[in-house]
Write a protein that holds these residues in place. Sequence first.
Motif, mmCIF file in Angstrom:
data_model
loop_
_atom_site.group_PDB
_atom_site.id
_atom_site.type_symbol
_atom_site.label_atom_id
_atom_site.label_comp_id
_atom_site.label_asym_id
_atom_site.label_seq_id
_atom_site.Cartn_x
_atom_site.Cartn_y
_atom_site.Cartn_z
ATOM 1 N N GLY A 9 60.503 72.514 73.753
ATOM 2 C CA GLY A 9 61.359 73.347 74.018
ATOM 3 C C GLY A 9 61.894 74.614 72.919
ATOM 4 N N MET A 10 61.467 74.006 71.525
ATOM 5 C CA MET A 10 61.903 74.987 70.389
ATOM 6 C C MET A 10 60.788 76.090 70.505
ATOM 7 N N ASN A 11 59.385 75.609 70.763
ATOM 8 C CA ASN A 11 58.394 76.522 71.064
ATOM 9 C C ASN A 11 58.353 77.789 72.231
ATOM 10 N N ALA A 12 59.140 77.070 73.290
ATOM 11 C CA ALA A 12 59.186 77.816 74.412
ATOM 12 C C ALA A 12 60.577 78.928 74.067
ATOM 13 N N ALA A 13 61.402 78.231 73.538
ATOM 14 C CA ALA A 13 62.568 79.219 73.081
ATOM 15 C C ALA A 13 62.348 80.547 72.262
ATOM 16 N N GLU A 14 61.469 80.272 71.196
ATOM 17 C CA GLU A 14 60.941 81.200 70.440
ATOM 18 C C GLU A 14 60.125 82.104 70.883
ATOM 19 N N SER A 15 59.276 81.655 71.974
ATOM 20 C CA SER A 15 58.666 82.756 72.968
ATOM 21 C C SER A 15 59.497 83.581 73.436
ATOM 22 N N ALA A 16 60.498 82.886 74.241
ATOM 23 C CA ALA A 16 61.318 83.743 74.931
ATOM 24 C C ALA A 16 62.144 84.594 74.298
ATOM 25 N N ASP A 17 62.392 84.455 73.215
ATOM 26 C CA ASP A 17 63.342 85.106 72.265
ATOM 27 C C ASP A 17 64.891 84.980 72.681
ATOM 28 N N SER A 18 65.265 83.748 72.929
ATOM 29 C CA SER A 18 66.648 83.404 73.523
ATOM 30 C C SER A 18 67.334 82.634 72.327
ATOM 31 N N PRO A 19 68.206 83.205 71.720
ATOM 32 C CA PRO A 19 69.179 82.469 70.542
ATOM 33 C C PRO A 19 69.877 81.580 71.281
ATOM 34 N N ALA A 20 70.579 81.585 72.571
ATOM 35 C CA ALA A 20 71.363 80.840 73.202
ATOM 36 C C ALA A 20 70.532 79.235 73.266
ATOM 37 N N VAL A 21 69.277 79.568 73.840
ATOM 38 C CA VAL A 21 68.624 78.424 73.926
ATOM 39 C C VAL A 21 68.022 77.892 72.832
ATOM 40 N N ARG A 22 67.541 78.352 71.806
ATOM 41 C CA ARG A 22 67.130 77.939 70.417
ATOM 42 C C ARG A 22 68.262 77.400 69.814
ATOM 43 N N ALA A 23 69.496 77.733 69.752
ATOM 44 C CA ALA A 23 70.547 76.968 69.144
ATOM 45 C C ALA A 23 70.836 75.584 69.878
ATOM 46 N N SER A 24 70.666 75.582 71.317
ATOM 47 C CA SER A 24 70.819 74.416 71.799
ATOM 48 C C SER A 24 69.731 73.373 71.414
#
Length: 52
Positions: A9-24
């Motif tokens: 999930g962290m890899n996907a969130a960093e690729s998507a550049d989504s701060p909310a998803v990254r924090a979650s």
Amino acid sequence: MAWIAAERGMNAAESADSPAVRASLIRSVAFALLATSRFEPAMRLVESAAGY
């Protein structure tokens, strides 16, 4: 299993550049660390994420 899901999930969130998803997902990783009695790494993660 939770650790693998959080890492992916962290890899996907960093690729998507989504701060909310990254924090979650940081929260999920911290809980995975706590569940495996890795208290120090969990604390370091939470402290570093607080600045984020």
